[in-house]
Design a protein around this motif. Structure first.
Motif, short mmCIF file in Angstrom:
data_model
loop_
_atom_site.label_atom_id
_atom_site.label_comp_id
_atom_site.label_asym_id
_atom_site.label_seq_id
_atom_site.Cartn_x
_atom_site.Cartn_y
_atom_site.Cartn_z
N ASP A 54 1.02 -1.20 0.14
CA ASP A 54 -0.02 0.07 -0.19
C ASP A 54 0.85 1.16 0.04
OD1 ASP A 54 -2.34 -1.28 -0.01
OD2 ASP A 54 -2.62 -1.16 2.24
N ALA A 55 2.06 1.34 0.80
CA ALA A 55 2.88 2.24 0.95
C ALA A 55 3.46 2.61 -0.53
CB ALA A 55 3.84 2.08 1.92
N ALA A 56 3.91 1.47 -1.21
CA ALA A 56 4.51 1.58 -2.47
C ALA A 56 3.51 2.34 -3.51
CB ALA A 56 4.95 0.28 -2.90
N ILE A 57 2.38 2.06 -3.32
CA ILE A 57 1.10 2.47 -4.48
C ILE A 57 1.10 3.92 -4.13
CG2 ILE A 57 -1.24 2.48 -4.93
CD1 ILE A 57 0.21 0.41 -6.47
N ASP A 58 1.24 4.33 -2.78
CA ASP A 58 1.05 5.84 -2.51
C ASP A 58 2.14 6.73 -2.86
OD1 ASP A 58 -1.58 5.21 -1.18
OD2 ASP A 58 -0.73 5.11 0.77
N VAL A 59 3.37 6.16 -2.82
CA VAL A 59 4.42 6.77 -3.12
C VAL A 59 4.69 6.96 -4.80
CG1 VAL A 59 7.05 6.85 -3.07
CG2 VAL A 59 5.76 5.87 -1.03
N LEU A 60 4.37 5.61 -5.19
CA LEU A 60 4.35 5.68 -6.66
C LEU A 60 3.12 6.81 -7.15
CD1 LEU A 60 5.21 4.59 -9.42
CD2 LEU A 60 3.15 3.00 -9.18
N ALA A 61 2.05 6.99 -6.73
CA ALA A 61 1.29 7.77 -7.28
C ALA A 61 1.65 9.42 -6.90
CB ALA A 61 -0.30 7.81 -6.46
N GLY A 90 11.15 9.29 -9.23
CA GLY A 90 11.01 10.10 -7.97
C GLY A 90 11.08 9.25 -6.78
N MET A 91 10.36 8.02 -7.00
CA MET A 91 10.16 7.01 -5.70
C MET A 91 11.25 6.40 -5.34
SD MET A 91 7.89 3.69 -6.13
CE MET A 91 7.51 2.55 -4.98
N THR A 92 11.61 6.09 -4.11
CA THR A 92 12.81 5.46 -3.30
C THR A 92 12.22 4.44 -2.43
OG1 THR A 92 13.26 6.87 -1.46
CG2 THR A 92 14.38 7.60 -3.87
N ILE A 93 13.08 3.32 -2.24
CA ILE A 93 12.84 2.37 -1.31
C ILE A 93 12.88 3.11 -0.06
CG2 ILE A 93 13.45 0.34 -0.11
CD1 ILE A 93 12.35 -0.04 -2.92
N ASP A 94 13.47 3.95 0.23
CA ASP A 94 13.68 4.93 1.60
C ASP A 94 12.20 5.33 1.93
OD1 ASP A 94 16.15 4.51 2.43
OD2 ASP A 94 17.00 5.88 1.08
N MET A 95 11.65 5.82 0.71
CA MET A 95 10.38 6.63 0.94
C MET A 95 9.43 5.63 1.21
SD MET A 95 9.90 9.22 -2.27
CE MET A 95 11.10 10.50 -2.39
N VAL A 96 9.46 4.42 0.75
CA VAL A 96 8.42 3.43 0.77
C VAL A 96 8.49 2.87 2.18
CG1 VAL A 96 7.50 1.07 0.33
CG2 VAL A 96 8.32 2.62 -1.54
N ALA A 97 10.01 2.64 2.77
CA ALA A 97 10.13 2.01 4.09
C ALA A 97 9.55 3.15 5.11
CB ALA A 97 11.62 1.88 4.28
N ALA A 98 9.90 4.54 5.03
CA ALA A 98 9.39 5.54 5.94
C ALA A 98 7.82 5.59 6.05
CB ALA A 98 9.79 6.80 5.43
N ARG A 99 7.31 5.22 4.87
CA ARG A 99 5.85 5.56 4.78
C ARG A 99 4.88 4.15 5.55
NH1 ARG A 99 2.21 8.08 1.30
NH2 ARG A 99 3.70 9.48 1.25
N ALA A 100 5.60 2.81 5.10
CA ALA A 100 5.15 1.90 5.66
C ALA A 100 5.66 1.56 7.31
CB ALA A 100 5.54 0.44 4.78
N LYS A 101 6.76 2.36 7.67
CA LYS A 101 7.31 2.16 9.17
C LYS A 101 7.87 0.82 8.97
CE LYS A 101 4.24 5.52 11.66
NZ LYS A 101 3.92 6.08 10.53
N ALA A 102 8.59 0.67 7.99
CA ALA A 102 9.31 -0.78 7.98
C ALA A 102 10.96 -0.41 7.53
CB ALA A 102 8.58 -1.66 6.65
N GLY A 103 11.69 -1.62 7.72
CA GLY A 103 13.11 -1.39 7.57
C GLY A 103 13.17 -1.39 6.08
#
Length: 215
Positions: free
Chosen positions: A33-40, A46-59
């Protein structure tokens, strides 16, 4: 007469739509879900794994253990999003091909349509830089709905509504492919009016049926 096995077909659709996800992890839905939000919000570039990790509160390492690249994560996220749009256990059976196809159209808000366009634009950016992922993108975007259409077409053949000689594979892919083209290249929303126009003006005539049901 050949009997369809809807349960086996549903299992096949659900399995293919998940694009070979790894073992079941409890954090997967939140990460996807976080990946979809960051992609949108940021597009693929412009999307990074760091952004997804921060949004999902995951490592970050947790994400990379499950998805070796950003593209893998995006494709899996989109595949799961598309699969979630279809209730594989409750597919309509209206008695007509047109009725089944129209019953699959889900009303969308303006906000949801705009978000979907941003997600598809992000995918287009990914394919522009990684064309070798086209087959995987087809599996994520086109195949889930095409598989359902395939079932509807085979059902219509079994009840004698359309000819057994019709090209099921071509017809099944027609609407999802044109919808993807509209989203990815034309950057226009895929609304109910557009989908009904494809059903009545393209798919049904190609299947040998009248554009509209008899009054």
């Amino acid at each position: 007469m050949t009997q369809l096995d809807p349960s086996a077909e549903v299992d096949r659709i659900a399995t293919s739509a998940k694009l070979g996800r790894k073992r079941d992890h409890t954090r997967d839905p939140e990460i996807l879900d976080a990946a979809i939000d960051v992609l949108a919000e940021n597009g693929f570039d412009g999307m990074t794994i760091d952004m997804v990790a921060a949004r999902a509160k995951a490592g970050k390492a947790t994400i990379y253990r499950r998805w070796p690249s950003k593209a893998d994560l995006v494709l899996d996220a989109v595949a799961c999003m598309k699969a979630g749009e279809i209730d594989f256990e409750r597919l309509p059976d209206t008695g007509t091909l047109r009725g089944d196809l129209v019953a699959m159209i889900r009303p969308r808000s303006i906000e949801e349509a705009e978000r979907k366009m941003r997600i598809m634009a992000g995918l287009f950016g990914m394919l522009s830089s990684s064309p070798e992922l086209a087959d995987a993108a087809h599996a994520a975007i086109i195949e889930p709905r095409a598989a359902v259409n395939r079932m509807f077409l085979r059902r219509a053949i079994e009840r004698g509504e359309i000819s057994r000689d019709c090209d099921v594979e071509m017809l099944a892919n027609l609407i999802p492919a044109m919808a993807a083209f509209r989203l990815l290249l034309e950057r226009k929303p895929v609304d109910a009016e557009f989908l009904v126009s494809l059903i009545d003006g393209v798919l049904l005539p190609a299947a040998g049926l009248d554009r509209r049901p008899s009054a």
